[in-house]
Design an enzyme around this catalytic site. Structure first.
Site, PDB file in Angstrom:
ATOM      1  N   TYR A  38      29.350  10.948  13.180  1.00  0.00           N
ATOM      2  CA  TYR A  38      30.620  11.613  12.906  1.00  0.00           C
ATOM      3  C   TYR A  38      31.766  10.589  12.923  1.00  0.00           C
ATOM      4  CZ  TYR A  38      34.836  14.261  13.327  1.00  0.00           C
ATOM      5  OH  TYR A  38      36.100  14.718  13.114  1.00  0.00           O
ATOM      6  N   LEU A  86      42.739  11.086  20.243  1.00  0.00           N
ATOM      7  CA  LEU A  86      42.941   9.650  20.478  1.00  0.00           C
ATOM      8  C   LEU A  86      42.366   8.879  19.303  1.00  0.00           C
ATOM      9  CD1 LEU A  86      41.726   9.475  24.192  1.00  0.00           C
ATOM     10  CD2 LEU A  86      44.076   9.108  23.416  1.00  0.00           C
ATOM     11  N   GLU A 114      40.489   4.087  32.245  1.00  0.00           N
ATOM     12  CA  GLU A 114      39.753   5.173  32.910  1.00  0.00           C
ATOM     13  C   GLU A 114      38.584   5.634  32.047  1.00  0.00           C
ATOM     14  OE1 GLU A 114      43.554   7.282  32.529  1.00  0.00           O
ATOM     15  OE2 GLU A 114      42.371   8.998  31.873  1.00  0.00           O
ATOM     16  N   TYR A 226      43.953  14.396  33.438  1.00  0.00           N
ATOM     17  CA  TYR A 226      44.389  13.054  33.062  1.00  0.00           C
ATOM     18  C   TYR A 226      45.702  12.984  32.288  1.00  0.00           C
ATOM     19  CZ  TYR A 226      41.594  14.697  29.085  1.00  0.00           C
ATOM     20  OH  TYR A 226      41.058  15.440  28.084  1.00  0.00           O
ATOM     21  N   CYS A 414     -11.371  12.199  17.608  1.00  0.00           N
ATOM     22  CA  CYS A 414     -10.716  10.948  17.986  1.00  0.00           C
ATOM     23  C   CYS A 414     -10.418  10.135  16.732  1.00  0.00           C
ATOM     24  CB  CYS A 414     -11.633  10.154  18.917  1.00  0.00           C
ATOM     25  SG  CYS A 414     -11.026   8.482  19.228  1.00  0.00           S
ATOM     26  N   CYS A 439     -16.152   4.086  21.978  1.00  0.00           N
ATOM     27  CA  CYS A 439     -14.952   4.273  21.155  1.00  0.00           C
ATOM     28  C   CYS A 439     -14.202   2.937  21.053  1.00  0.00           C
ATOM     29  CB  CYS A 439     -14.059   5.342  21.773  1.00  0.00           C
ATOM     30  SG  CYS A 439     -12.470   5.489  20.945  1.00  0.00           S
TER      31      CYS A 439
HETATM   32  S1  IVH Z   1      43.975  11.398  27.204  1.00  0.00           S
HETATM   33  C1  IVH Z   1      47.505  12.272  24.741  1.00  0.00           C
HETATM   34  N1  IVH Z   1      42.060  10.718  28.841  1.00  0.00           N
HETATM   35  O1  IVH Z   1      38.958  12.562  24.491  1.00  0.00           O
HETATM   36  C2  IVH Z   1      46.231  11.785  25.301  1.00  0.00           C
HETATM   37  N2  IVH Z   1      41.495  12.023  26.956  1.00  0.00           N
HETATM   38  O2  IVH Z   1      38.780  11.698  21.741  1.00  0.00           O
HETATM   39  C3  IVH Z   1      45.250  12.839  25.377  1.00  0.00           C
HETATM   40  N3  IVH Z   1      39.134  12.655  26.834  1.00  0.00           N
HETATM   41  O3  IVH Z   1      41.110  14.998  23.221  1.00  0.00           O
HETATM   42  C4  IVH Z   1      43.952  12.440  25.822  1.00  0.00           C
HETATM   43  N4  IVH Z   1      38.512  11.639  28.695  1.00  0.00           N
HETATM   44  O4  IVH Z   1      39.523  15.643  25.182  1.00  0.00           O
HETATM   45  C5  IVH Z   1      42.377  11.369  27.713  1.00  0.00           C
HETATM   46  N5  IVH Z   1      40.458  10.087  30.406  1.00  0.00           N
HETATM   47  C6  IVH Z   1      40.790  10.737  29.288  1.00  0.00           C
HETATM   48  C7  IVH Z   1      39.831  11.430  28.525  1.00  0.00           C
HETATM   49  C8  IVH Z   1      40.226  12.067  27.360  1.00  0.00           C
HETATM   50  C9  IVH Z   1      38.116  12.385  27.673  1.00  0.00           C
HETATM   51  C10 IVH Z   1      39.002  13.432  25.597  1.00  0.00           C
HETATM   52  C11 IVH Z   1      40.123  14.384  25.320  1.00  0.00           C
HETATM   53  C12 IVH Z   1      40.687  13.934  24.004  1.00  0.00           C
HETATM   54  C13 IVH Z   1      39.518  13.235  23.403  1.00  0.00           C
HETATM   55  C14 IVH Z   1      39.904  12.277  22.315  1.00  0.00           C
END
Ligand code: IVH
Length: 697
Positions: A38, A86, A114, A226, A414, A439
């Site tokens: 994807y 992101l 993170e 987060y 076999c 065998c």
């Molecule tokens: S921050 C404005 N932090 O990843 C920033 N997203 O591929 C918003 N996700 O939609 C996201 N871990 O569902 C953030 N530590 C993290 C995350 C995280 C997983 C997900 C989230 C986002 C998606 C983007």
């Protein structure tokens, strides 16, 4: 692909594919392509639009988040502040490019790093500290109202804690199902004969979008928060404003919301690279699945300055790990016949890269596993290679079926010798070829096994050499292995020279023994004096692996002694139960098995534990049982000491026992020794016995 078709057509095609996949991913939780495939579609679309900006409409998937198409059935709720996605980086170079872009615009910045949790995003609204709503991301503007389900998640507080509680806040986070809970759930489903779930993310998504929140309540969902969305402080907390991303996490924590334990604030690409490498190493030690890391500019003022595109902030980027789950086509299922005759089906796939290696084959264990996994030949399958674990076919992508897939049948005969396959015992999961004696596949595998590291460790004697020795008629089975001569080997093309040559000044003719052939002879010679337990392992007696072999060699001291031992005597050896004892007895009842041992013995293969000639045989003919812990000895060294002096170490007390040595915390054996009136020794007495024999006592 975009080069061969017209860009507009390819664009349309990509948009359509991406929208379909998004609808599946966010809608019915049954994606038909892997996350990696994807991501590749999105990358291609982005590049195509960069080359042909006229194709980029505002509603292109490059500009939007989630899916507006997903069927829901939940009430729609508008987010006060948009929920964004992101942008991805797939390498440290792409991370560095992002850092440079940021630095160019606003100067070098501290970055909060993170884990990127593989779950589904949620927005939690708290009004005056009370949880009022839980909403999925949806298309970023509007999501689904899953408040009732969110309230069942134990780690989401119904009320925010602390003194600084805002009048209103949207808390953003990720809902996930912990890996351990996912595995437990699947174990239970399997035990109930039901289909297991594909992965924790889809299970979490399915669980959170249940119509009946009682069902959600049964799934131990968890959350990590987060980010903040809309925020109105009100009178209470004007002084608690978080000026950094790290400060946001402190605030969330103060409110009693779970935040990640793996957050680090770092500067510079080198430190970030270290963090990413370290996190990837530990990715399976976290309680939830992660598919990468998220990097965020720490200063919130700078975040605001950098702003966002229509779909993602410029102040953050997602670094994606190489995928551990990919899709490929199961081209065939074949079977392999092992050294014990076990016939194991395995999948042959279109080669695919997963977690850094190219995978073509993966075991399917047995016919029941093939059935349980529900895979058909021709299926698109999910292939998983997590960390150092061997690649596994997880299951089919049912939605990708074309109707041309075919069911696999376990062969009745076999594949090597044609003999009808049988269950070793009734109800056994494995099918076996009963033709152990003739065998070819079994013989070759047994010979190659003898050369393996866990057995006699003979370099040059691998699968290929074993196959050549058997195919060219030099070996009928393993019995003649240690009697092979140079003449024998010059009958095998693998071990002879193809052409005349000269080595170290010596003329060599085509057909002469090759260097490899000479090495095989040398190595066979050297293998004859390997430890006794290795010889025992090499016999391929069912259930008799290194542990049992060491125990047997230690307790009985020689192969003739093992051969002569009764089933009860064998079963009495520590680490050898009735199953192994039974297997050994049966093995020695077969003439051609005994012939292997006899031929090996005649060729000079070790049949007895090495005796140190300088040790007097003070215990010759005596059976000694030691029980409890003896100062200065381990369990093994007790036995070794007894054998070295010609005695027999047994683990069960009987009338035939000559001495019982009783150490600390001895149990029933000591009692039994007393009941039978046997001579009992303490550790001092034992030392005496070892040194001087019974006369010394
Ligand atoms: S921050 C404005 N932090 O990843 C920033 N997203 O591929 C918003 N996700 O939609 C996201 N871990 O569902 C953030 N530590 C993290 C995350 C995280 C997983 C997900 C989230 C986002 C998606 C983007």
């Amino acid at each position: 692909m975009s080069e061969t078709t017209n860009p507009r057509a390819r664009h349309q095609d990509l948009v359509q594919q991406i929208e379909e996949h998004r609808a599946r991913y966010y809608g019915d939780d049954a994606p038909t392509i892997s996350d990696a495939a994807y991501d590749a579609l999105e990358v291609e679309l982005r590049e195509l639009e960069a080359e042909h900006p006229e194709l980029a409409e505002p509603d292109s998937p490059t500009q939007t988040v989630g899916s507006a198409r997903a069927e829901t059935g939940f009430a729609s709720v508008q987010h006060r502040e948009r929920m964004m996605s992101l942008d991805n980086a797939f390498s440290i170079d792409e991370v560095e490019a992002w850092l440079l872009r940021v630095a160019r615009e606003v100067g070098e910045q501290e970055v909060v790093c993170e884990p990127k949790i593989d779950g589904l995003s949620i927005s939690l609204t708290y009004v005056d500290g009370e949880l009022t709503r839980g909403v999925t991301r949806g298309d970023g503007t509007t999501g689904e109202d899953v408040t009732a389900n969110v309230r069942t998640i134990a780690s989401i507080p119904a009320r925010l804690a602390g003194d600084h509680v805002p009048a209103l806040v949207e808390v953003r986070g990720e809902v996930f199902l912990p890996v351990a809970a996912f595995e437990q759930l699947n174990d239970r489903l399997r035990a109930e004969g039901k289909d297991p779930y594909a992965n924790p993310r889809n299970t979490a998504a399915g669980s959170l979008r249940q119509k009946d929140s009682a069902v959600t309540a049964q799934r131990p969902l968890d959350v990590t928060t987060y980010a903040l969305g809309a925020l109105e402080w009100g009178p209470q907390g004007a002084d608690a404003r978080a000026e950094t991303q790290a400060g946001v996490y402190a605030l969330l924590e103060q409110w009693g919301l779970p935040v990640s334990a793996h957050v680090k604030t770092l500067s510079g690409v080198a430190a970030i690279d270290d963090y990413l490498g370290d996190l990837e190493q530990r990715r399976h030690d976290l309680i939830h699945e992660i598919d990468g890391a998220v990097l965020k500019v720490n200063s919130r003022a700078v975040q605001a300055q950098l702003g966002s595109t229509s779909r993602a902030p410029r102040w953050a980027v997602a670094y994606k790990f190489p995928p551990e789950e990919v899709h490929t086509v199961l081209e065939d299922i074949r079977v392999d016949v092992g050294r014990t005759g076990r016939v194991t089906p395995y999948g042959v796939m279109t080669p695919v890269t997963v977690a850094g290696s190219t995978v073509t084959f993966a075991t399917l264990h047995n016919k029941h596993e093939v059935k349980r996994k529900g895979v058909l030949i021709g299926d698109t399958v999910v292939l998983r290679k997590a960390g150092d674990v061997i690649p596994e076919i997880v299951g089919p992508v049912v939605a990708a079926r074309t109707g041309n897939e075919t069911e696999w049948q376990m062969p009745e005969g076999c594949p090597s010798c044609g003999m009808a396959l049988v269950e070793q015992r009734q109800g056994d999961k494995d099918m076996r070829c009963p033709n152990a004696r003739a065998c070819p596949a079994q013989i070759i595998d047994r010979i190659a096994f003898i050369g393996g590291r866990g057995a006699l460790d003979i370099e040059v004697l691998g699968e290929k050499a074993a196959a050549a020795l058997v195919a060219e008629g030099v070996l009928e089975n393993e019995a003649g292995l240690f009697s092979l001569t140079e003449d024998d080997l010059t009958g095998v093309s693998l071990f002879t020279l193809d052409a005349d040559s000269k080595k170290d000044g010596v003329e060599r003719k085509a057909g002469d023994l090759s260097t490899n052939g000479a090495r095989l002879l040398e190595n066979l010679q050297a293998a004859k004096t390997q430890d006794l337990w290795r010889v025992l392992v090499s016999l391929s007696i069912r259930h008799v692996g290194p542990t049992a072999s060491r125990a047997l060699a230690g307790a009985l001291g020689s192969i003739p002694a093992i051969r002569a031992a009764s089933e009860a005597e064998l079963a009495a050896v520590d680490g050898v139960g009735p199953t192994i004892a039974d297997s050994i007895r049966r093995w020695f009842e077969v003439d051609w098995h005994c012939d292997i041992v006899d031929q090996w013995a005649a060729a000079g293969v070790r049949m007895e534990e090495e005796r140190d000639e300088s040790i007097p045989q003070t215990l010759a003919g005596l059976t000694v049982v030691a029980t409890g812990s003896l100062e200065g000895f381990t369990r093994d060294s007790v036995k070794e000491a007894i054998h070295a002096r010609g005695g027999k170490a047994s683990s069960s007390v009987s009338k035939k026992t000559d001495f019982v040595v009783v150490g600390e915390n001895a149990g029933s054996k000591a009692t039994k020794a007393e009941e039978l009136g046997l001579p009992v020794l303490d550790v001092e007495g034992f030392r005496n016995l070892l040194e001087h024999g019974p006369e010394g006592l």
